[in-house]
Design a protein around this motif. Structure first.
Motif, PDB file in Angstrom:
ATOM      1  N   GLU A 108       0.832  -1.192   0.000  1.00  0.00           N
ATOM      2  CA  GLU A 108       0.000   0.000   0.000  1.00  0.00           C
ATOM      3  C   GLU A 108       0.872   1.249   0.000  1.00  0.00           C
ATOM      4  OE1 GLU A 108      -2.700   0.020   3.273  1.00  0.00           O
ATOM      5  OE2 GLU A 108      -3.928   1.610   2.419  1.00  0.00           O
ATOM      6  N   TRP A 109       0.530   2.189  -0.866  1.00  0.00           N
ATOM      7  CA  TRP A 109       1.298   3.431  -0.961  1.00  0.00           C
ATOM      8  C   TRP A 109       0.348   4.614  -1.049  1.00  0.00           C
ATOM      9  CZ3 TRP A 109       2.430  -1.072  -3.454  1.00  0.00           C
ATOM     10  CH2 TRP A 109       3.691  -1.641  -3.207  1.00  0.00           C
ATOM     11  N   LEU A 110       0.872   5.794  -0.716  1.00  0.00           N
ATOM     12  CA  LEU A 110       0.125   7.023  -0.907  1.00  0.00           C
ATOM     13  C   LEU A 110       0.916   7.892  -1.871  1.00  0.00           C
ATOM     14  CD1 LEU A 110      -2.455   8.473   0.162  1.00  0.00           C
ATOM     15  CD2 LEU A 110      -0.966   9.722   1.699  1.00  0.00           C
ATOM     16  N   VAL A 111       0.272   8.259  -2.979  1.00  0.00           N
ATOM     17  CA  VAL A 111       0.921   9.126  -3.956  1.00  0.00           C
ATOM     18  C   VAL A 111       0.488  10.554  -3.665  1.00  0.00           C
ATOM     19  CG1 VAL A 111       1.290   9.605  -6.387  1.00  0.00           C
ATOM     20  CG2 VAL A 111       0.835   7.266  -5.642  1.00  0.00           C
ATOM     21  N   LEU A 112       1.439  11.394  -3.246  1.00  0.00           N
ATOM     22  CA  LEU A 112       1.179  12.814  -3.015  1.00  0.00           C
ATOM     23  C   LEU A 112       1.580  13.544  -4.273  1.00  0.00           C
ATOM     24  CD1 LEU A 112       2.990  12.938   0.436  1.00  0.00           C
ATOM     25  CD2 LEU A 112       0.539  12.723   0.077  1.00  0.00           C
ATOM     26  N   SER A 113       0.738  14.441  -4.725  1.00  0.00           N
ATOM     27  CA  SER A 113       1.037  15.037  -6.014  1.00  0.00           C
ATOM     28  C   SER A 113       0.404  16.408  -6.137  1.00  0.00           C
ATOM     29  CB  SER A 113       0.518  14.121  -7.126  1.00  0.00           C
ATOM     30  OG  SER A 113       0.730  14.705  -8.367  1.00  0.00           O
ATOM     31  N   SER A 114       1.013  17.237  -6.991  1.00  0.00           N
ATOM     32  CA  SER A 114       0.381  18.513  -7.315  1.00  0.00           C
ATOM     33  C   SER A 114      -0.394  18.395  -8.625  1.00  0.00           C
ATOM     34  CB  SER A 114       1.441  19.622  -7.412  1.00  0.00           C
ATOM     35  OG  SER A 114       2.470  19.219  -8.296  1.00  0.00           O
ATOM     36  N   ALA A 115      -0.412  17.190  -9.203  1.00  0.00           N
ATOM     37  CA  ALA A 115      -1.183  16.981 -10.426  1.00  0.00           C
ATOM     38  C   ALA A 115      -2.668  16.899 -10.102  1.00  0.00           C
ATOM     39  CB  ALA A 115      -0.718  15.701 -11.115  1.00  0.00           C
ATOM     40  N   GLU A 116      -3.489  16.944 -11.126  1.00  0.00           N
ATOM     41  CA  GLU A 116      -4.937  16.892 -10.916  1.00  0.00           C
ATOM     42  C   GLU A 116      -5.349  15.485 -10.497  1.00  0.00           C
ATOM     43  OE1 GLU A 116      -8.682  17.435 -10.752  1.00  0.00           O
ATOM     44  OE2 GLU A 116      -8.452  16.721 -12.796  1.00  0.00           O
ATOM     45  N   GLY A 117      -6.136  15.403  -9.435  1.00  0.00           N
ATOM     46  CA  GLY A 117      -6.450  14.112  -8.826  1.00  0.00           C
ATOM     47  C   GLY A 117      -7.135  13.132  -9.750  1.00  0.00           C
ATOM     48  N   ALA A 118      -8.181  13.592 -10.458  1.00  0.00           N
ATOM     49  CA  ALA A 118      -8.945  12.691 -11.315  1.00  0.00           C
ATOM     50  C   ALA A 118      -8.071  12.146 -12.446  1.00  0.00           C
ATOM     51  CB  ALA A 118     -10.155  13.416 -11.879  1.00  0.00           C
ATOM     52  N   VAL A 119      -7.205  13.018 -12.977  1.00  0.00           N
ATOM     53  CA  VAL A 119      -6.330  12.602 -14.081  1.00  0.00           C
ATOM     54  C   VAL A 119      -5.328  11.564 -13.593  1.00  0.00           C
ATOM     55  CG1 VAL A 119      -4.611  13.403 -15.735  1.00  0.00           C
ATOM     56  CG2 VAL A 119      -6.592  14.844 -15.194  1.00  0.00           C
ATOM     57  N   LEU A 120      -4.690  11.857 -12.462  1.00  0.00           N
ATOM     58  CA  LEU A 120      -3.686  10.942 -11.915  1.00  0.00           C
ATOM     59  C   LEU A 120      -4.308   9.586 -11.579  1.00  0.00           C
ATOM     60  CD1 LEU A 120      -0.824  10.418 -10.850  1.00  0.00           C
ATOM     61  CD2 LEU A 120      -1.533  11.418  -8.674  1.00  0.00           C
ATOM     62  N   THR A 121      -5.492   9.610 -10.960  1.00  0.00           N
ATOM     63  CA  THR A 121      -6.163   8.358 -10.607  1.00  0.00           C
ATOM     64  C   THR A 121      -6.478   7.544 -11.853  1.00  0.00           C
ATOM     65  OG1 THR A 121      -7.157   9.586  -8.780  1.00  0.00           O
ATOM     66  CG2 THR A 121      -8.032   7.399  -9.219  1.00  0.00           C
ATOM     67  N   ALA A 122      -6.956   8.231 -12.905  1.00  0.00           N
ATOM     68  CA  ALA A 122      -7.278   7.526 -14.150  1.00  0.00           C
ATOM     69  C   ALA A 122      -6.022   6.902 -14.757  1.00  0.00           C
ATOM     70  CB  ALA A 122      -7.918   8.497 -15.140  1.00  0.00           C
ATOM     71  N   GLU A 123      -4.914   7.627 -14.710  1.00  0.00           N
ATOM     72  CA  GLU A 123      -3.647   7.097 -15.243  1.00  0.00           C
ATOM     73  C   GLU A 123      -3.211   5.854 -14.479  1.00  0.00           C
ATOM     74  OE1 GLU A 123      -1.581  11.280 -16.744  1.00  0.00           O
ATOM     75  OE2 GLU A 123      -0.671  10.132 -15.092  1.00  0.00           O
ATOM     76  N   LEU A 124      -3.305   5.951 -13.136  1.00  0.00           N
ATOM     77  CA  LEU A 124      -2.867   4.818 -12.316  1.00  0.00           C
ATOM     78  C   LEU A 124      -3.780   3.615 -12.518  1.00  0.00           C
ATOM     79  CD1 LEU A 124      -1.864   6.675  -9.025  1.00  0.00           C
ATOM     80  CD2 LEU A 124      -0.345   5.591 -10.675  1.00  0.00           C
ATOM     81  N   ARG A 125      -5.082   3.877 -12.657  1.00  0.00           N
ATOM     82  CA  ARG A 125      -6.023   2.774 -12.894  1.00  0.00           C
ATOM     83  C   ARG A 125      -5.724   2.098 -14.220  1.00  0.00           C
ATOM     84  NH1 ARG A 125     -11.429   5.211 -10.722  1.00  0.00           N
ATOM     85  NH2 ARG A 125     -11.045   4.907  -8.513  1.00  0.00           N
ATOM     86  N   ALA A 126      -5.406   2.913 -15.226  1.00  0.00           N
ATOM     87  CA  ALA A 126      -5.083   2.344 -16.538  1.00  0.00           C
ATOM     88  C   ALA A 126      -3.828   1.483 -16.442  1.00  0.00           C
ATOM     89  CB  ALA A 126      -4.903   3.470 -17.561  1.00  0.00           C
ATOM     90  N   ALA A 127      -2.838   1.962 -15.642  1.00  0.00           N
ATOM     91  CA  ALA A 127      -1.596   1.206 -15.494  1.00  0.00           C
ATOM     92  C   ALA A 127      -1.826  -0.080 -14.704  1.00  0.00           C
ATOM     93  CB  ALA A 127      -0.547   2.072 -14.792  1.00  0.00           C
ATOM     94  N   LEU A 128      -2.746  -0.026 -13.754  1.00  0.00           N
ATOM     95  CA  LEU A 128      -3.047  -1.210 -12.949  1.00  0.00           C
ATOM     96  C   LEU A 128      -3.697  -2.294 -13.803  1.00  0.00           C
ATOM     97  CD1 LEU A 128      -3.109  -2.360 -10.017  1.00  0.00           C
ATOM     98  CD2 LEU A 128      -5.384  -1.380  -9.802  1.00  0.00           C
ATOM     99  N   GLY A 129      -4.566  -1.839 -14.726  1.00  0.00           N
ATOM    100  CA  GLY A 129      -5.234  -2.799 -15.618  1.00  0.00           C
ATOM    101  C   GLY A 129      -6.099  -3.764 -14.845  1.00  0.00           C
ATOM    102  N   PRO A 130      -6.144  -5.033 -15.285  1.00  0.00           N
ATOM    103  CA  PRO A 130      -7.007  -6.005 -14.606  1.00  0.00           C
ATOM    104  C   PRO A 130      -6.362  -6.644 -13.376  1.00  0.00           C
ATOM    105  CG  PRO A 130      -5.995  -6.994 -16.530  1.00  0.00           C
ATOM    106  CD  PRO A 130      -5.468  -5.592 -16.465  1.00  0.00           C
ATOM    107  N   ALA A 131      -5.139  -6.265 -13.068  1.00  0.00           N
ATOM    108  CA  ALA A 131      -4.444  -6.881 -11.928  1.00  0.00           C
ATOM    109  C   ALA A 131      -5.141  -6.525 -10.618  1.00  0.00           C
ATOM    110  CB  ALA A 131      -2.988  -6.393 -11.890  1.00  0.00           C
TER     111      ALA A 131
END
Lengths: 207, 98
Positions: free
Chosen positions: A91-114
């Protein structure tokens, strides 16, 4: 979360959990050699990330973030606007100044079906920044952790308690500057607790 | 105050943890076939040894993971801690626990 966050929309209307203490936090600042300051840095994007460490999905996420996922308690990694903090073995927490919805969508895409998850938890916590030569002494009044430089240095982040409040404590630099991430509903209490703890440094040191 | 070593986070104060009772109590393989007496024994009856005792703890303020601790109930000395997927370590004077 579905509607786009625009400057005219919810973003302009939101209020930080410590907006009402802003004036008091500024007034509590202590200058000089025993100085310590307290400020809020609201609305930081935070994404909770769960994925099997060392898995292919974790590799894809590391590629997306441009940073390794830290593997040991206390470690952080950063790249560009992102800082990744270790919360648990998977478990990790990603702290970022990027836009939350965009970052979450990117990470979800990278996670894929795993197996795993990437959830925008930006509203879960707020950020308090405690800085100055006396800031370690202020925290030591209520933190059970060893904050001495031999045990905690810049770039280290650990979950612990300050007073009775559970926080994620991140030491940013050698000033020392600490960032505390309490849950939003506990932020008011922690803010007042820290203001009270800072008070004594205004006067001369008691031998 | 106990100083307990979390297998992932290292030594932390007792206040960061929650206690979870006796470790290594297996869930019945066929719970439907148990008599009331056997079920009561599983649910309510725990060992109460004087000496080393394997118990579950959770690092609720830190990594939020369950793990096991061997603790001496007479001296409160924390002997060792280990992950759930690790077997109970052998101690020179093991006993008082199943």
């Amino acid at each position: 979360m579905a509607e786009p966050m625009t400057e005219a929309g919810p973003v302009a209307l939101r209020t930080s959990p410590l907006a009402h203490l802003e004036e008091r936090m500024r007034a509590a600042a202590v200058p000089g050699a025993r100085g310590v300051t307290l400020t809020e840095r609201p609305f930081l994007t935070m994404v909770n990330l769960r994925v099997g460490p060392g898995s292919e999905a974790a590799d894809r996420i590391e590629h997306t973030l441009g940073a390794r996922l830290p593997r040991r308690c206390g470690d952080t990694t950063s790249a560009g606007p992102h800082t990744v903090v270790w919360l648990g073995p998977d478990e990790w927490l990603v702290l970022s100044s990027a836009e939350g919805a965009v970052l979450t969508a990117e990470l979800r895409a990278a996670l894929g079906p795993a197996p795993g998850s990437a959830v925008d938890v930006s509203a879960n916590r707020t950020t308090l920044e405690l800085s100055g030569p006396s800031s370690r002494q202020v925290l030591e009044k209520g933190c059970p952790l060893d904050l001495h430089p031999r045990a905690l240095g810049p770039g280290r982040a650990v979950s612990t308690t300050v007073g009775p409040v559970a926080v994620l404590l991140w030491q940013v630099d050698d000033a020392p500057t600490y960032r505390l991430f309490p849950r939003s509903s506990f932020a008011d209490y922690l803010g007042r607790w820290l203001i009270d703890a800072m008070e004594e440094f205004r006067g001369p040191e008691v031998p | 105050m106990l100083l307990i070593t979390c297998p992932w986070c290292g030594p932390r104060d007792e206040t960061e943890y929650h206690y979870g009772g006796q470790a290594h109590v297996p869930y019945p393989e066929t719970p439907a076939d148990l008599t009331d007496e056997q079920w009561a024994a599983y649910v309510f009856y725990r060992d109460n040894p004087k000496g080393p005792f394997a118990e579950r703890w959770m690092h609720s303020i830190g990594c939020r993971r369950w793990f096991n601790v061997l603790r001496d109930t007479a001296t409160h000395e924390v002997l060792t801690s280990y992950r759930l997927d690790e077997p109970r370590p052998e101690l020179p004077q093991a006993g008082g626990n199943r």
